[in-house]
Structures are given as C-alpha cells and as structure tokens.
Design a protein around this motif. Sequence first.
Motif, PDB file in Angstrom:
ATOM      1  N   MET A 123       0.834  -1.201   0.000  1.00 27.33           N
ATOM      2  CA  MET A 123       0.000   0.000   0.000  1.00 27.33           C
ATOM      3  C   MET A 123       0.863   1.243   0.000  1.00 27.33           C
ATOM      4  O   MET A 123       0.549   2.249  -0.619  1.00 27.33           O
ATOM      5  N   LYS A 124       1.995   1.143   0.740  1.00 31.46           N
ATOM      6  CA  LYS A 124       2.947   2.262   0.761  1.00 31.46           C
ATOM      7  C   LYS A 124       4.067   1.886  -0.194  1.00 31.46           C
ATOM      8  O   LYS A 124       4.878   1.028   0.116  1.00 31.46           O
ATOM      9  N   PRO A 125       4.119   2.498  -1.389  1.00 35.78           N
ATOM     10  CA  PRO A 125       4.996   1.974  -2.436  1.00 35.78           C
ATOM     11  C   PRO A 125       6.479   2.157  -2.145  1.00 35.78           C
ATOM     12  O   PRO A 125       6.897   3.159  -1.555  1.00 35.78           O
ATOM     13  N   GLY A 126       7.253   1.144  -2.607  1.00 38.39           N
ATOM     14  CA  GLY A 126       8.714   1.260  -2.554  1.00 38.39           C
ATOM     15  C   GLY A 126       9.219   1.914  -3.823  1.00 38.39           C
ATOM     16  O   GLY A 126       8.448   2.440  -4.625  1.00 38.39           O
ATOM     17  N   LYS A 127      10.563   1.838  -4.024  1.00 37.93           N
ATOM     18  CA  LYS A 127      11.143   2.521  -5.186  1.00 37.93           C
ATOM     19  C   LYS A 127      10.645   1.905  -6.490  1.00 37.93           C
ATOM     20  O   LYS A 127      10.172   2.603  -7.385  1.00 37.93           O
ATOM     21  N   ALA A 128      10.785   0.551  -6.587  1.00 35.23           N
ATOM     22  CA  ALA A 128      10.403  -0.131  -7.824  1.00 35.23           C
ATOM     23  C   ALA A 128       8.929   0.077  -8.111  1.00 35.23           C
ATOM     24  O   ALA A 128       8.524   0.354  -9.240  1.00 35.23           O
ATOM     25  N   GLN A 129       8.128  -0.038  -7.067  1.00 38.31           N
ATOM     26  CA  GLN A 129       6.686   0.122  -7.263  1.00 38.31           C
ATOM     27  C   GLN A 129       6.355   1.532  -7.734  1.00 38.31           C
ATOM     28  O   GLN A 129       5.468   1.728  -8.553  1.00 38.31           O
ATOM     29  N   ASN A 130       7.093   2.508  -7.205  1.00 36.72           N
ATOM     30  CA  ASN A 130       6.861   3.891  -7.626  1.00 36.72           C
ATOM     31  C   ASN A 130       7.134   4.062  -9.107  1.00 36.72           C
ATOM     32  O   ASN A 130       6.375   4.735  -9.810  1.00 36.72           O
ATOM     33  N   VAL A 131       8.242   3.440  -9.582  1.00 37.48           N
ATOM     34  CA  VAL A 131       8.582   3.539 -11.003  1.00 37.48           C
ATOM     35  C   VAL A 131       7.450   2.950 -11.840  1.00 37.48           C
ATOM     36  O   VAL A 131       6.965   3.563 -12.794  1.00 37.48           O
ATOM     37  N   LEU A 132       7.016   1.744 -11.450  1.00 41.07           N
ATOM     38  CA  LEU A 132       5.967   1.072 -12.212  1.00 41.07           C
ATOM     39  C   LEU A 132       4.672   1.878 -12.180  1.00 41.07           C
ATOM     40  O   LEU A 132       3.998   2.054 -13.202  1.00 41.07           O
ATOM     41  N   GLU A 133       4.342   2.399 -10.994  1.00 44.10           N
ATOM     42  CA  GLU A 133       3.099   3.162 -10.879  1.00 44.10           C
ATOM     43  C   GLU A 133       3.180   4.451 -11.681  1.00 44.10           C
ATOM     44  O   GLU A 133       2.180   4.893 -12.261  1.00 44.10           O
TER      45      GLU A 133
END
Lengths: 169, 239
Positions: free
Chosen positions: B45-55
């Motif tokens: 739910m609280k995005p990490g670095k990789a998730q932020n890039v993808l999002e």
Amino acid sequence: MFSYSVVGAQLYVGDMIFVMIAFIVLMWLIKLVAWKPITKMMQNRSDKIANDIDSAKDSRTKAAELAQQRQVELDKTREDASGIINTAKQNGQQQRDQIVEDARNEASNLKSSAEKDIEQQRQEALANSRKDVASLSIEIASKIISKQLNEDDQKGLVDSYIEGLGKQK
Amino acid sequence: MTIGGSTSTFNFLGLTFNLGNIISVTIACVIVLALVFALSRHLTMKPGKAQNVLEYAVDFTNGIVNSSVSGEAAKSLGLWGFSLFMFLLVANLQGLFLHVDISGITFVKSPTSDPVVTMTLSLMTLTLAQFLGIRTLGYKGHFENYLKPFWPFIIVNLFEEFTNFLTLGLRLFGNILSGEMLLSMITSMAMNGGPKMWIAAFPLELAWQGFSVFIGCIQAYVFVVLSSVYISRKIELED
C-alpha cells in the motif's frame, strides 16, 4: 520502402503473425504479472484515501458534537454545583440559627434552674439558720438561767446535759 | 525486407520468417517482461522505489489513454496502452545498445527499425479501433461514421483510414531506422578511417546515440498517443 517490400520482395507474413502473437502474449503476461496487482493496489490505495478522508470528516464532526455536549454538560454541572452550594449555605444558615437558638434556650433554662436552686438553697439555709438561732438562743437562755441556780441544781443540770450529750452521741 | 543489410529467412508452414525480426522481437518482449516483473515484486500500500517507477509508468500511459479516450473504454484500454508503450520504448532503444551482425546478416537490432513490425503494430491498433468502434456503436453506427459529414466523404474517410495505417507505422519505422542507419554509418566510418577517425567519430556516435534515445522515447509516446486518438475517434459518434 514499403512499396518496395510489397512489390519487389517477399512480404514476411510469418513475421507479422509472430509480432501479433508476441505482442498479445506479452500483453497477457504483463496483465498477469503486473497489471492486475498494480491496478488493484492503486485502486485499494485510492479507496483507502477516500475512506480516510471520509472517516476524518466523520470524526471531526463527532469531535465537535462531543465538545458541544461536554460544554452543555459542563454548564449543567456548574449550575448544579452552584445550586448545591446555595442549598448547603441555606442549610448551614438554618442549622446555625437552630444551634444558636438551642443554645440560647438551654442557657436560659440553665439560668432559671440555677436561680431556682439558689433560691431553694437560700431558703434551706434560712430555715437552718432559723433553727440554729432558736437552739442557740435556747442554749444561751439555759446558760443564763443555770447561773442563777444553786450548785446542786447546777450539777443536776450539768449531768442532765452531759447525759443529753451522751444520748446525742 | 532488405533495408539496412541482408537478412536470414526461413520457411515454416508456408510462411516466410525473418530470423532477425523474430529474435529481436523476442528479446524486446523478454526485456519488457523482465522489467515489469522486477518492478512489480512486493507490491504494498505504501509503495517502494520499484513500485513507484511502475506506478509512474502506469499513470503515464493511463494519462495518455485518458486524454483522448473518455469513460469506461479508457479503463479497458489501460493495459493495452501500457503494454504498447513499454514494448515500443524497449524496442526503439534496443538497437542502440544491442546490434548483432554475423557475416553481414543482422540478427539482433531494434525490432521497430523493420517496417513489417511497425506496420503490424499499426495494423493491430487500427483493427482494435475498428473492433471497439463496432462493439461500442454497433455495425450501423460504426459504418455510418464513414458517411459523415455527408455521403461523398466516404472516399476521404476510407482514404484516411489507409493513410492512418501507413503513417502510424512508417513514422515509427522511419525514425528508428534512420537513427540506426546513421549510427552504423558512423561506426563503419570510424572502423575504416584509422585511429584518428576513430577518435573523431567517438563524440559523434555518442551524440547521435543520445539523440536516438530521445527520438525513441518520443516516437513510442507519439505512437501510443496517435493510437488512442484513432481509437477514440472510432468509439464516438461523429457530429
């Protein structure tokens, strides 16, 4: 160039089919691996944010209500307290008056009974002194009389007196 | 296709395949998949670095699609836009760092430097537009759009469909091919001209590679934007 490829050489139809299939498979795999989870997560997050905003609004109104309620209760309590204090004051005043009244009554009672006692004692003392005076005057009289008696009579008188004393004892 | 060198072809089930294209497309797909797979691990739910890039990428492509397509259709086109953009981005940049020639035959390059690949993608996009148009408006509504504003426009509209197909594919192909061609020209110039030429060509190659990266990103963006515009025009009734 495209016309050249169409006219002059073979068109690689196999490539076209391969690209189509590859792209569709890629799309399907992306959907499976990343798209579904990421969109679900993003949806969840936006839902959560919306919920948080709603619940924050709710709790704010609730807090305001509570504050108002508390204020009302506080006012009521203050009123109650002042009422209680007033009643207590009145009660105290009454009790004080009562006590003072009682004390005054008792004091006057005591005073009157003391006066009565004093009067009684005085009367008693008067009566006693009257009796004493009578007996003393009799004694004195008898003494005066006995001096005029002869010796025998005196002796007899003394004896009788002593006898009387002995009897008295 | 014999643009930019000879190719190795083989026949399978009566169809002709270009080995270079097959390998390049497969590599691009694998890179995209690996990238997306690596970025989509440990979603929270609280995005990490990789998730932020993808999002960010997902938001970006969703933004492209939403800017032209409106309503419910935009949601279902999100995956298509994202896949297309990621594939084109990787495919456009692939030839800049991975170019394999064996005895004059190209095996690995940018898949999008071949017109067959770009025209296929363009054809897929326009087919999708036709399909969505029919699904949204029905056959009658869809084909009546060709007669608007008044019936002789059917010529213009049909021609426009064809030119859309051509320009969409050829724009991408031309940009990427020219970039690669100039890169290989600079490389051959450096190889044939001796050490002095090698030193002189180095910054030139560097600059052109940077420019090609820019062009590749822009063309991927443009392709997705135009595709969603074409689709949006098909799923709305023209006035």
